[in-house]
Design an enzyme around this catalytic site. Sequence first.
Site, PDB file in Angstrom:
ATOM      1  N   LYS A  88       0.838  -1.197   0.000  1.00 19.48           N
ATOM      2  CA  LYS A  88       0.000   0.000   0.000  1.00 19.48           C
ATOM      3  C   LYS A  88       0.874   1.248   0.000  1.00 19.48           C
ATOM      4  O   LYS A  88       1.867   1.334   0.731  1.00 19.48           O
ATOM      5  CB  LYS A  88      -0.870  -0.048   1.257  1.00 19.48           C
ATOM      6  CG  LYS A  88      -1.898   1.039   1.412  1.00 19.48           C
ATOM      7  CD  LYS A  88      -2.705   0.756   2.685  1.00 19.48           C
ATOM      8  CE  LYS A  88      -3.823   1.751   2.888  1.00 19.48           C
ATOM      9  NZ  LYS A  88      -4.619   1.428   4.110  1.00 19.48           N
ATOM     10  N   SER A 163      -9.308   0.815   2.987  1.00 13.04           N
ATOM     11  CA  SER A 163      -8.561   1.638   2.067  1.00 13.04           C
ATOM     12  C   SER A 163      -7.383   0.924   1.407  1.00 13.04           C
ATOM     13  O   SER A 163      -6.772   1.469   0.476  1.00 13.04           O
ATOM     14  CB  SER A 163      -8.031   2.890   2.795  1.00 13.04           C
ATOM     15  OG  SER A 163      -7.155   2.528   3.851  1.00 13.04           O
ATOM     16  N   SER A 187      -9.603  -1.256   7.164  1.00 16.14           N
ATOM     17  CA  SER A 187      -8.924  -0.994   5.887  1.00 16.14           C
ATOM     18  C   SER A 187      -8.077  -2.139   5.366  1.00 16.14           C
ATOM     19  O   SER A 187      -7.726  -2.166   4.189  1.00 16.14           O
ATOM     20  CB  SER A 187      -8.057   0.266   5.998  1.00 16.14           C
ATOM     21  OG  SER A 187      -8.861   1.416   6.014  1.00 16.14           O
TER      22      SER A 187
END
Length: 350
Positions: A88, A163, A187
């Site tokens: 990420k 996310s 997330s």
Amino acid sequence: MRIRPMAEPGELLDLPLARAAELIRAGEVTSVQLTEAAIARARTTRRLGNAFVEIFAETALTRAEALDRDMRRGLCHGPLHGIPLAHKDCLERDGKPMRVGSVVTDDTPGTTDATVLARLAAAGAVDLGRLHLNEMVAGPTGQNPHLGDCGNAWDPSRVSGGSSSGSGVAVASGAVFGAVGSDTGGSTRLPAAMNGLFGLKGTYGRVSRAGCFPRAFSLDCVGPIARTAEDCALLLGAMAGQDPRDPSTLDAPVPDYAARLATAADGSRLAAMVDEGEQHPDIVDLFDRLLAAAADAFGPVERRVFPALATCYAMGDVISKVEAATLHGTWMAERGERYSQAVFSRTEPG
């Protein structure tokens, strides 16, 4: 037996991480083979699902070649030796920018690697690239007006979860064997669930957050996304441990998580926290089947009602918004027009 030249890279990329690592240690496959196949699939995944922000093709191959040379000399760096991963884009990398899926931050290169990335590298992993995420690690869907939306690995027309959107899609599509995500209120777990993976939000303080862009300091956890529980265990074992760069990390030994899986059923007790709210019948059916499978494997599963669940959600929402506002307040006052309306409105009440 040595693996014959592949007609289709999926022969290797669709293996669990643990099995691919075994093949590398046994000399049945090289890190370069895996990395070349991973780069090819990452490019496809980037085109179809928008999982990758950037693919480190050249540096990843250089790293894989070095790891193969070490393996030929009998030097194995750890349980992830030669395994392609990607992460990420909220983790600092030395010499590379971290954009956090936004246009608020600048392109200043990082000066050091986030602790989790350094530890994964020490365990032998190959870093294949930066992955898509909701803007400012704030959002559950994988939709991002600056990067474009990240589509689900099974059906790109559907949301990926967020996310840590790119982490879920990159792993589920087979571009990498695992990925790092961050989790404040779901997330890591949401994209894992929506893409059919294992995602772990571990004990607070178990994994260092040094070099990871925050949402809420009291709730943030860094953790792995992978295709099997064993793969998650291997990644967590490499990532976990006290870190002087993060005072919130736990001063506690790191167990051999992968080894513990073999005896997980011994003395285990299982319970499910039941939500009394309205749910779609398909979700109820899937959850019932999950609990039945768990009961078959490990023994009876108790169903518990937790009346304070709604209160806990409300408290978590207040904490995350207030702590996010302490970070974003100045930026929002000075550069508010650079935020999407979704992230601005999620943060402003704080």
